[in-house]
Design an enzyme around this catalytic site. Structure first.
Site, short mmCIF file in Angstrom:
data_model
loop_
_atom_site.label_atom_id
_atom_site.label_comp_id
_atom_site.label_asym_id
_atom_site.label_seq_id
_atom_site.Cartn_x
_atom_site.Cartn_y
_atom_site.Cartn_z
N ASP A 61 7.64 -1.64 -4.18
CA ASP A 61 7.56 -0.50 -3.24
C ASP A 61 7.63 -0.95 -1.78
O ASP A 61 7.00 -1.94 -1.40
CB ASP A 61 6.21 0.23 -3.40
CG ASP A 61 6.05 0.89 -4.76
OD1 ASP A 61 6.65 0.42 -5.72
OD2 ASP A 61 5.29 1.87 -4.83
N HIS A 63 7.98 1.90 0.89
CA HIS A 63 7.32 3.05 1.53
C HIS A 63 7.34 2.99 3.06
O HIS A 63 6.32 3.22 3.73
CB HIS A 63 5.86 3.17 1.06
CG HIS A 63 5.69 3.81 -0.28
ND1 HIS A 63 6.20 5.05 -0.60
CD2 HIS A 63 5.07 3.37 -1.41
CE1 HIS A 63 5.90 5.36 -1.85
NE2 HIS A 63 5.23 4.35 -2.37
N ASN A 125 9.60 7.01 -8.07
CA ASN A 125 9.13 8.40 -8.20
C ASN A 125 9.11 9.13 -6.85
O ASN A 125 9.05 10.35 -6.81
CB ASN A 125 7.75 8.46 -8.86
CG ASN A 125 6.68 7.73 -8.09
OD1 ASN A 125 6.90 6.60 -7.63
ND2 ASN A 125 5.53 8.34 -7.90
N HIS A 126 9.21 8.37 -5.74
CA HIS A 126 9.31 9.01 -4.42
C HIS A 126 10.76 9.26 -4.00
O HIS A 126 11.00 9.68 -2.87
CB HIS A 126 8.54 8.21 -3.37
CG HIS A 126 7.06 8.36 -3.53
ND1 HIS A 126 6.32 9.30 -2.84
CD2 HIS A 126 6.19 7.73 -4.35
CE1 HIS A 126 5.04 9.22 -3.22
NE2 HIS A 126 4.94 8.27 -4.13
#
Ligand SMILES: [Mn+2]
Length: 323
Positions: A61, A63, A125-126
């Protein structure tokens, strides 16, 4: 032609100031992804032949934590890896939460543009399908803050089209499976061949399992996840998936880890987490850098620990392991 990543970092932050420039960058990423999907016959997964893969860097990730991304790119010599024909896999979750979400997406689109099929952007999932929204999903609001409602809508529309094109899995043949959350759990109960397991088409159960699941030290095959989507999968599922695919390890992201990585299921599942700071404040972030053609046994635990690179420069060791 090789391009310096540090130049791309600067370019990406410039582009990210202007709505039309962002649109341009994302539209060209979309085109490339559409082409990629065609060239793998619409398969939702990418296959890498390890004999043709000298070096491979894997990020968990991000982000929107561009600073840690730059640090880890430097620590892994990503520049050199790519310019010498190596691969990089990003395990998804590029946007939401962090301060430089737009910059991250623009930068990844530039890296993809320069290095084509050697850059694999998996779906997290984002990067959600419309029917499976994550929380928080502040990316559309960050766009609106910077560019106003109308431009933000347009950019988000292209982003959603991009998300739909992203592959869900990468199989490094004979070695490892790379996913954001977990393997296709339900299908693994009846799939006999790699093809049957990975050809999930539009199967929503599999998509949710891949994007949202986490490994857990449970005796049972799986149980519902407290996240409200995906499943917690046990060692039995992991071993079955490794058997079907004839590989040694599942490499995934999705879960914050205090030291940037952790192992489950006796070292058969590796989690990578490549951001720091808000909202997890984990001590360290980590990536993986392997040589699949030279050392096909990297994926046999505990050897894999030698191939983990941390943002702090701290060498990973047994005492940072969590089983
Ligand atoms: Mn995630």
């Amino acid at each position: 032609m090789p391009v310096s990543l540090s130049r791309l970092f600067v370019e990406a932050s410039e582009v990210s100031k202007d709505a039309d420039a962002v649109l341009n960058a994302l539209e060209s990423l979309l085109k490339i992804l559409v082409q990629d999907l065609k060239s793998r016959n619409s398969r939702p997964y990418v296959i890498i032949d390890p004999k043709k893969c000298k070096e491979l860097v894997v990020f968990g990730d991000i982000h929107g934590d561009l600073q840690t991304f730059i640090r880890l790119s430097n620590a892994s010599n990503l520049d050199e890896v790519l310019s010498k024909g190596g691969y990089v896999i990003f395990l998804g979750d590029y946007v939401d939460r962090g301060p430089y979400q737009i910059e991250t997406l623009v930068l990844l689109s530039m890296i993809k543009k320069y290095y084509g099929e050697k850059v694999i952007l998996l779906r997290g999932n984002h990067e959600p399908p419309e029917w499976l929204p994550p929380y928080p999903h502040d990316f559309p609001y960050r766009l609106a803050e910077r560019f106003g409602t109308n431009k933000a809508k347009e950019i988000y529309g292209v982003s959603q089209a991009i998300f739909e094109q992203l592959p869900l899995m990468t199989l490094l043949e004979g070695q490892a499976l790379f996913v954001h959350g977990g393997p296709p759990i339900t299908r693994s109960a009846y799939a006999k061949t790699p093809e049957e397991l990975l050809s999930i088409d539009g199967d929503r159960v599999s998509i949710e399992e891949i994007l949202w699941s986490d490994p857990d030290e449970i005796e049972s095959e799986w149980k519902p996840s407290p996240r409200g989507a995906g499943k917690l999968f046990g060692k039995k599922v992991t071993e079955r998936v490794l058997g079907i695919l004839n590989i040694r390890m599942i490499v995934r992201a999705h879960e914050p880890c205090n030291y940037g990585f952790k192992f489950n299921h006796d070292g058969k599942v590796l989690t990578l987490f490549s951001l720091r700071g808000y909202p997890y404040f984990n001590v360290d972030a980590a990536i993986l850098k392997i040589r699949p053609s030279e050392d096909p046994e990297w994926c046999i635990f505990p050897k894999v620990i030698n191939y983990i690179i941390t943002a702090s420069g701290q060498k990973p060791s047994y005492n940072t392991l969590r089983f």
